[in-house]
Design a protein around this motif. Structure first.
Motif, mmCIF file in Angstrom:
data_model
loop_
_atom_site.group_PDB
_atom_site.id
_atom_site.type_symbol
_atom_site.label_atom_id
_atom_site.label_comp_id
_atom_site.label_asym_id
_atom_site.label_seq_id
_atom_site.Cartn_x
_atom_site.Cartn_y
_atom_site.Cartn_z
ATOM 1 N N ARG A 1 0.748 -1.279 0.251
ATOM 2 C CA ARG A 1 -0.071 0.007 0.063
ATOM 3 C C ARG A 1 1.035 1.480 -0.109
ATOM 4 N NH1 ARG A 1 -5.415 -0.135 1.928
ATOM 5 N NH2 ARG A 1 -4.893 1.962 2.899
ATOM 6 N N ALA A 2 0.401 2.467 -0.716
ATOM 7 C CA ALA A 2 1.062 3.558 -0.600
ATOM 8 C C ALA A 2 1.252 4.257 0.731
ATOM 9 C CB ALA A 2 0.301 4.438 -1.832
ATOM 10 N N ASP A 3 0.283 4.086 1.719
ATOM 11 C CA ASP A 3 0.482 4.477 3.143
ATOM 12 C C ASP A 3 1.254 3.639 3.957
ATOM 13 O OD1 ASP A 3 -1.680 2.405 3.159
ATOM 14 O OD2 ASP A 3 -3.026 3.756 4.244
ATOM 15 N N PHE A 4 1.831 2.495 3.383
ATOM 16 C CA PHE A 4 2.373 1.479 4.309
ATOM 17 C C PHE A 4 3.961 2.515 4.608
ATOM 18 C CE2 PHE A 4 5.490 -2.052 5.034
ATOM 19 C CZ PHE A 4 4.671 -2.668 6.298
ATOM 20 N N PRO A 5 4.466 2.562 5.667
ATOM 21 C CA PRO A 5 5.678 3.379 5.746
ATOM 22 C C PRO A 5 7.266 2.906 5.656
ATOM 23 C CG PRO A 5 4.845 2.791 8.067
ATOM 24 C CD PRO A 5 3.817 2.198 7.021
ATOM 25 N N LEU A 6 7.028 1.511 5.147
ATOM 26 C CA LEU A 6 8.362 0.712 4.933
ATOM 27 C C LEU A 6 8.400 0.208 3.624
ATOM 28 C CD1 LEU A 6 8.802 -1.057 8.347
ATOM 29 C CD2 LEU A 6 9.933 1.368 7.814
ATOM 30 N N PRO A 7 9.578 0.463 2.869
ATOM 31 C CA PRO A 7 9.637 -0.214 1.544
ATOM 32 C C PRO A 7 9.608 -1.682 1.498
ATOM 33 C CG PRO A 7 11.769 0.203 2.413
ATOM 34 C CD PRO A 7 10.823 0.744 3.492
ATOM 35 N N LEU A 8 8.527 -2.327 0.541
ATOM 36 C CA LEU A 8 8.327 -3.628 0.592
ATOM 37 C C LEU A 8 9.502 -4.328 0.068
ATOM 38 C CD1 LEU A 8 6.847 -6.264 0.267
ATOM 39 C CD2 LEU A 8 5.720 -5.299 -1.794
ATOM 40 N N LEU A 9 10.185 -3.916 -1.285
ATOM 41 C CA LEU A 9 11.309 -4.559 -1.635
ATOM 42 C C LEU A 9 12.644 -4.331 -0.675
ATOM 43 C CD1 LEU A 9 10.410 -3.741 -5.524
ATOM 44 C CD2 LEU A 9 10.223 -5.812 -4.252
ATOM 45 N N GLY A 10 13.344 -5.341 -0.728
ATOM 46 C CA GLY A 10 14.601 -4.710 0.198
ATOM 47 C C GLY A 10 14.350 -5.248 1.837
ATOM 48 N N MET A 11 13.210 -5.520 2.366
ATOM 49 C CA MET A 11 12.883 -5.661 3.500
ATOM 50 C C MET A 11 13.542 -7.079 3.927
ATOM 51 S SD MET A 11 10.155 -4.123 5.644
ATOM 52 C CE MET A 11 8.504 -4.805 5.229
ATOM 53 N N VAL A 12 14.122 -7.311 5.229
ATOM 54 C CA VAL A 12 14.712 -8.592 5.521
ATOM 55 C C VAL A 12 13.712 -9.264 6.487
ATOM 56 C CG1 VAL A 12 16.806 -9.238 6.981
ATOM 57 C CG2 VAL A 12 16.942 -7.442 5.603
ATOM 58 N N HIS A 13 13.439 -10.458 6.228
ATOM 59 C CA HIS A 13 12.308 -11.320 6.929
ATOM 60 C C HIS A 13 13.363 -11.788 8.200
ATOM 61 C CE1 HIS A 13 9.712 -15.032 6.654
ATOM 62 N NE2 HIS A 13 9.445 -14.162 7.841
ATOM 63 N N LEU A 14 12.907 -11.349 9.457
ATOM 64 C CA LEU A 14 13.642 -11.718 10.572
ATOM 65 C C LEU A 14 13.080 -12.912 11.231
ATOM 66 C CD1 LEU A 14 13.962 -8.363 12.386
ATOM 67 C CD2 LEU A 14 15.610 -9.391 11.009
ATOM 68 N N ALA A 15 11.795 -13.308 11.171
ATOM 69 C CA ALA A 15 11.233 -14.374 12.223
ATOM 70 C C ALA A 15 9.868 -14.582 11.692
ATOM 71 C CB ALA A 15 11.393 -14.052 13.741
ATOM 72 N N ASN A 16 9.311 -15.987 12.148
ATOM 73 C CA ASN A 16 7.928 -16.178 11.961
ATOM 74 C C ASN A 16 7.541 -17.123 13.254
ATOM 75 O OD1 ASN A 16 8.035 -15.415 9.115
ATOM 76 N ND2 ASN A 16 6.160 -16.861 9.039
ATOM 77 N N ASP A 17 6.169 -16.864 13.714
ATOM 78 C CA ASP A 17 5.712 -17.397 14.571
ATOM 79 C C ASP A 17 4.398 -18.012 14.059
ATOM 80 O OD1 ASP A 17 4.559 -18.388 17.043
ATOM 81 O OD2 ASP A 17 5.530 -16.516 18.114
#
Length: 295
Positions: free
Chosen positions: A91-107
């Motif tokens: 979304r345009a109002d999401f404050p972080l860039p989707l591309l290049g984000m690092v996946h840290l964890a899953n629960d």
């Protein structure tokens, strides 16, 4: 999820390719924009009548080493629901860039078995925007319902390196104790095409996993394995010992460059369940650590 959150119903699960293209367009627009969002969108996306595809399920089971039954592995449910969460991040109002984000964890909580033919409802939203010593992180929450009951729930944590958002909460505390490695159970020799093969069954064709050039654009010397490929392979190794209802956690460390070799360890917990880890035998650096525990 807050009471003020607005639900937006999507006609179908979006394709990841279209979402990544949308994110690329947003990156270009961001360069020309001085004012950026500082809060998470108060929106929950929802899609009804989602069902597994028989051929896709069979290909997933074959690639990950899951038995060829009509039961949906927890990792495959993630594959079904993941695009709805990505749509929130695109979304345009999401404050972080989707591309290049690092996946840290899953629960993930798998509360009951899901099967081929089940008609599912998927919901996803973002929460807990907070600072990290390396940038800003956020949780994407996804729930999957069957007959009005939440049967699967996953929280994926992502980091935007070098990004600081004014509206984010305080940074997390410092380093935690590192658990001991479990006994060695074998080695995974990952071929150069593992990223492309997992992309084919998951739809996640993020270029950092499928192309050396795409990976270099984001600072990697060559393509890296999907985090969820390694986590789902670990879950498959636990096998039937995980039971029908379980909690599956994973934290990602060093990315697995392709081709590559992962030393994999698996150990039973005295309190029930299993710990697992994957690491580089030469450097000792960890690729992933996690646990599968009964609910």
């Amino acid at each position: 999820m807050t009471a003020e959150m607005r639900e937006v119903r999507l006609p179908e699960v979006p394709t990841l390719g279209s979402l990544y293209a949308q994110a690329l367009g947003r990156m270009a627009q961001t360069v020309m924009t001085t004012r950026q969002p500082t809060t998470l969108p108060a929106v929950r996306y929802a899609v009804d009548d989602v069902a597994a595809d028989r051929d896709q399920l069979a290909e997933y089971q074959h690639l990950l080493g899951e038995p060829g039954t009509d039961v949906l592995p927890a990792g495959y449910v993630h594959v079904l629901a993941f695009p709805v969460a990505v749509a929130v991040m695109a979304r345009a109002d999401f404050p972080l860039p989707l591309l290049g984000m690092v996946h840290l964890a899953n629960d993930v909580e798998q509360r009951a078995p899901l099967r081929l033919g089940d008609r599912l409802a998927v919901r996803a939203w973002a929460e807990d925007l907070r600072l990290h010593r390396a940038g800003t992180q956020v949780d994407l929450v996804t729930e999957v319902d069957r007959d009005g009951e939440t049967v699967w729930r996953g929280v994926s944590t992502y980091l935007a390196k070098g990004r600081t958002v004014a509206g984010a909460a305080a940074a997390e505390p410092g380093e935690r104790d590192v658990p001991a490695l479990p006994p060695v159970a074998g080695q995974w020799r990952l071929r150069p095409d593992v990223g492309r093969r997992y992309a084919a069954v998951s739809g996640d064709r993020n270029p950092i996993h499928t192309s050396a050039l795409g990976a270099k654009l984001f600072g990697f010397p060559r393509a890296i394995a999907h985090g969820m490929y390694t986590a789902a392979r670990a879950l498959a190794t636990v096998g039937v010992a995980r039971g029908d209802a379980f909690r599956w956690t994973v934290e990602f460390g060093k990315p697995v460059l392709l081709p590559g070799t992962v030393t994999f360890g698996l150990g039973a917990r005295a309190t029930g369940g299993h710990d697992y880890a994957g690491w580089d035998a030469r450097s000792g650096k960890r690729y992933l650590t996690g646990a599968v525990t009964p609910l």
